[in-house]
Design a protein around this motif. Structure first.
Motif: not given
Ligand SMILES: *Cc1c(COP(=O)(O)O)cnc(C)c1O
Length: 360
Positions: A84, A153, A151, A195-196, A78, A80-81, A172, A174-175, A149
């Motif tokens: 949330f 992005t 970082n 993927q980041k 799913g 990071a979206s 979050d 993610s990055s 959040t």
């Molecule tokens: C890319 C990104 C998202 C979204 O990630 P998905 O895996 O495409 O849902 C959420 N938060 C941050 C900080 C991101 O860089």
């Protein structure tokens, strides 16, 4: 492909650059997983071979981030979206609320999803200055947790370390996950799309304090209830086998390179290199406020907007990929995730200097 001088300098914001050795091993596993005679993507996820992969991936997250036993580690889907919503669902008690630091597009989206769950509100926001900074976190009111959040992005801003607040953090990451050591006890929950900075798209990492989970008083849908996944060792349903395997390989690589402490040093060196040139070169301007600058994504613009396409052409000619800024702010963004070597940043800086000579 050599790790010191890649043919293409991949500054893509995500999906990200991965170590060449990881790409090599992942492609071999697609042909055959560890001498099993079967491909990684056709083997049963219940086979001993894959269960070991999942366990090693979870164990590496635990060891590389020095997680105490009361933290759980899951690899779900799913992105990071969905995180949330999942984070808000699992860490806002029924009748409770979550405060949000609105520091960019992703933070805004996180707040929007949380509002569907109940009470969520902005604690602070930097939207009025184009998300060019990380505002200090004010004291919370009645909220049960504070969402950040770490970082941003798109805008190239980042918290300098783990903020200290009077409530548990939900983040979050993610990055910037695995870009530095973290003070884990400040967090009730961390989620990060792979993927980041960790692997390919297709899985999202959740780390959370088990003592704070399962206490919302809500009857959550099974897939969205983190405790359901934990009870099944992150195998409640078929996991995204390729994304988990490749993330595991990247974590092995991270460990062999000296772990998050070594990454923090390297990332600081890369960031120092690019920001020094952004500040020195009169043809470019930094986007983020200096004290909020991200180590992972450096955002900048051309002082003369007519230079924007010309500079991107010069980058392409030098083998630089992914430098175009996000459409919401334009200009340029150099994403410098863990696997990007300093030599790629040095190449970019050379192109900036040459551009000054030819267009200044
Ligand atoms: C890319 C990104 C998202 C979204 O990630 P998905 O895996 O495409 O849902 C959420 N938060 C941050 C900080 C991101 O860089």
């Amino acid at each position: 492909m050599s790790s010191t001088s890649p043919l293409i300098h991949n500054f893509s914001a995500g999906p990200c650059i991965l170590p060449p050795s990881v790409l090599q091993q992942a492609s071999e596993a697609v042909s055959e997983l560890d001498g099993s005679g079967l491909s990684l993507i056709e083997i049963s996820h219940r086979s001993a071979a894959f269960v070991e992969v999942m366990e090693e991936a979870r164990a590496l997250v635990r060891s590389e981030l020095s997680l105490p036993d009361h933290y759980e580690v899951l690899f779900l889907q799913g992105g990071a979206s969905l995180g949330f919503l999942t984070a808000a669902m699992n860490f806002t008690p029924a009748g409770g609320s979550m405060d949000y630091a609105v520091t960019g597009t992703w933070a805004k989206k996180a707040l929007k999803e949380a509002k569907k769950m109940g009470t969520a509100q902005a604690l602070t926001s930097s939207e009025d200055t184009g998300f060019d900074r990380i505002p200090a976190l004010p004291p919370t009111s009645g909220a049960d947790a504070v969402h950040i959040t770490t970082n941003n992005t798109i805008y190239g801003t980042q918290y300098a370390g783990d903020p200290s607040v009077d409530k548990p953090l939900v983040a979050d990451m993610s990055s910037d996950i695995f870009s530095r050591p973290i003070d884990i006890e400040r967090y009730a929950c961390i989620y990060a799309g792979a993927q980041k900075n960790m692997g390919p798209a297709g899985t999202v990492l959740y780390i959370y304090d088990k003592r704070r989970a399962g206490q919302t008083g809500r009857d959550l849908p099974s897939y969205l209830d983190l405790t359901v996944h934990a009870d099944k060792d992150s195998m409640f349903n078929t996991p995204p086998v390729f994304a988990v395997y490749t993330s595991m390989l990247t974590l092995r690589w991270l460990k062999s390179e000296g772990g998050v402490a070594a990454m923090q040093k390297r990332n600081a060196a890369k960031a120092a290199c690019i920001y020094a040139e952004i500040d020195r070169n009169p043809l470019f301007q930094g986007y983020a406020q200096p004290d909020s600058r991200s180590v992972m994504n450096a955002t900048f613009t051309a002082a003369d907007d007519q230079h924007t396409p010309l500079f991107l052409e010069a980058c392409t000619a030098a083998g630089i990929n992914g430098l175009k800024g996000h459409r919401s702010i334009g200009g340029f963004r150099a994403s410098m995730y863990n696997a990007l070597p300093l030599s790629s940043v040095e190449t970019l800086v050379e192109v900036m200097k040459e551009f000054e000579r030819t267009h200044g």
